[in-house]
Structures are given as structure tokens and as C-alpha cells.
Scaffold this active site. Sequence first.
Site, PDB file in Angstrom:
ATOM      1  N   TYR A  88       0.841  -1.194   0.000  1.00  0.00           N
ATOM      2  CA  TYR A  88       0.000   0.000   0.000  1.00  0.00           C
ATOM      3  C   TYR A  88       0.883   1.254   0.000  1.00  0.00           C
ATOM      4  O   TYR A  88       1.683   1.461   0.916  1.00  0.00           O
ATOM      5  CB  TYR A  88      -0.925   0.036   1.213  1.00  0.00           C
ATOM      6  CG  TYR A  88      -1.923  -1.107   1.305  1.00  0.00           C
ATOM      7  CD1 TYR A  88      -2.218  -1.909   0.210  1.00  0.00           C
ATOM      8  CD2 TYR A  88      -2.569  -1.381   2.508  1.00  0.00           C
ATOM      9  CE1 TYR A  88      -3.137  -2.950   0.315  1.00  0.00           C
ATOM     10  CE2 TYR A  88      -3.485  -2.415   2.617  1.00  0.00           C
ATOM     11  CZ  TYR A  88      -3.757  -3.206   1.513  1.00  0.00           C
ATOM     12  OH  TYR A  88      -4.656  -4.235   1.627  1.00  0.00           O
ATOM     13  N   GLY A 118     -14.080  -5.687   1.815  1.00  0.00           N
ATOM     14  CA  GLY A 118     -15.092  -5.216   0.859  1.00  0.00           C
ATOM     15  C   GLY A 118     -16.516  -5.494   1.287  1.00  0.00           C
ATOM     16  O   GLY A 118     -17.377  -5.724   0.432  1.00  0.00           O
ATOM     17  N   LYS A 146     -17.736  -1.531  -2.370  1.00  0.00           N
ATOM     18  CA  LYS A 146     -17.331  -0.236  -2.966  1.00  0.00           C
ATOM     19  C   LYS A 146     -18.287   0.898  -2.599  1.00  0.00           C
ATOM     20  O   LYS A 146     -18.445   1.860  -3.349  1.00  0.00           O
ATOM     21  CB  LYS A 146     -17.224  -0.342  -4.488  1.00  0.00           C
ATOM     22  CG  LYS A 146     -16.171  -1.339  -4.951  1.00  0.00           C
ATOM     23  CD  LYS A 146     -16.045  -1.326  -6.456  1.00  0.00           C
ATOM     24  CE  LYS A 146     -14.901  -2.225  -6.907  1.00  0.00           C
ATOM     25  NZ  LYS A 146     -14.722  -2.240  -8.357  1.00  0.00           N
ATOM     26  N   GLY A 147     -18.936   0.774  -1.440  1.00  0.00           N
ATOM     27  CA  GLY A 147     -19.845   1.831  -0.988  1.00  0.00           C
ATOM     28  C   GLY A 147     -21.263   1.680  -1.488  1.00  0.00           C
ATOM     29  O   GLY A 147     -22.151   2.456  -1.111  1.00  0.00           O
TER      30      GLY A 147
END
Length: 306
Positions: free
Chosen positions: A51, A198, A202-203
Site C-alpha cells: 500500500y 469489501g 465499494k460503498g
Amino acid sequence: MNKRQLGSSNLHISEIGLGCMTLGTEQQKATEIIDRALDSGINYLDTADLYNFGTNEEIVGKALKGRRDEVVLGTKVGNHFDAQKEDWFWDPSKAYIKEGVKESLRRLQTDYIDLYQLHGGTIDDPIDETIEAFDELVQEGVVRYYGISSIRPNVIRQFVEKSNIVSVMMQYSLFDRRPEEEVLDLLHENQISVLARGPLAKGMLSDKGMEKVEEKAQNGYLTHSYEEIKNMVHSLQEHTGQNRTLQALALQYVLGHPAVASAVFGASSVEQLEKNVSMLDAPSLSEDLYKTLQEQTRPIVYQKHR
């Protein structure tokens, strides 16, 4: 905050965990998010060496100064990267894993990692060599336990059979129910926990659900069509109200299977974090509602990524 045992380990982690990938690169902002997470009762933080090419681990390490003992800290290895070129290649070799852990320890400013995870993998990897590396790190005391981050059923089965993993991190949500078909029960039977990443798709499974559907699912999502995703969001919103947000419903759903130890979400602001933490105030998910959620979404299976 309820805590659940992580596999056969002696680690107990919060039912919701913070995935650090979306913290950004501003130290102060990231520290504020992490502090708020810890203050709310979250004790599992998940990062990876890849990351921001190591920067994320550095940010997490600085944010945890003085609070390291409050945290079950997970990071990952396997992507051999060059921070200068911002490039990487897959490398699950023993040599790289044993080199990678030293760098992660330095960046995280700690002398041990609670959960060290292989960050991916295929059935063609030198799995025995990879396992040997992790077992040695546990014996050396720099890693307490290890796991893998993978959605591939064939890879997962190999590690279940051959290794001492205590966890598998995998994508799992109401819109990605693939793990239910062939992985969750297998892991539960073998006392290996799932870290569900997840969980909010993705919202799309949040209070901004329809907005995110327009943004993320114009061409569908996995094997769901755009129309199908839109209809599922509408159906699920019927179960929300004053005491339960859509994200609370989504997080509660993935926590409904006994294999799941924690639903790990990302947050790029304190406000976003607090919306997810609000699940703690929601009424518990009844068996009837759990079944209704299954009826209103569609189970899918692993076709690729075997």
C-alpha cells in the site's frame, strides 16, 4: 465492541476492523482516523507492505506510537516492489518473505506482527516454501500468527491442508456471496477465521448506495447487471431506518456466518468511520431478516480466480 477469536489463535479481534489502505498519505488525518477507530473499540488494523509502496505501513506505525499494545496488527507480503519505480511483481519465495518482514517491522516501528498474511497467490506458487517461511518467522518470534489473503478456493484448500494459517482474508458481501458456496464452511470446520474485506461493496451497500451504483456499477458488478444491483439496493433499503443504516445491515450480514471473525472496511475520513461504527447501535440481525437478505440478493460462484 464484541470480539471474536481469530481461528485457533489466542488473538481476539473486534467484529469490525479497519482496513488502512484508504487512509491516504496525510499523517495527521490518518492518525485521527486510527485514534477514533481505537477509541470506538476497534482493535484490528489491516495494512500491507504494497500500500503506497511502504508509506501506508510507515503512517500506521507512527499513528500507533504509544498505542501498539491496544492493537492486533495485520500486514501482508508477497508483492516484491520497487518504491522508486512504483512497480512490483509477485514473489511468494521464502527469501522475499523473510526479507520483507524486516522491512515491514522497520516501517511499522514494532518488533512483532500479530498477523502476517500472504498477499495473494495462485495454485502454481511454491506453496511448501511459502509455508516454511511463515512457520520459521513464527518460531523466530517476529510473527505471532499467519494467514493468507485470497479468494481462490483451490489455493485456500492447499493452505488449509498443509499449513498452520489461522485466517483467510477474502472479499465477502451481500453483493459477493461467492465464499458461501465452497469456502466458509470448510474454514469454519478447520477452525480458520475469515476476515471479510469489501463488506460494503465499494460503498454500494452504504447510505450513498445509489450514488455509488451510478459511479461503480454502470457496467455491472461481478456477474450482477447494473439493473440487478440497483434493484437489490432498493430492496435492501427497505430494512433500514432510524436505528439501522444500510452499512450496518451489510456489516451484520457478513458477520452472520460463524466462520467470519471480522468485517474489515476502509475509511478515508473520521465521518466515514463513524458511519460504519454506527452498526454497534443497530438492533441485532434476526434469523428471519438474515434469510430475507439472502432471498433479496443472488448467490454467485467462483468462475475465474480458482
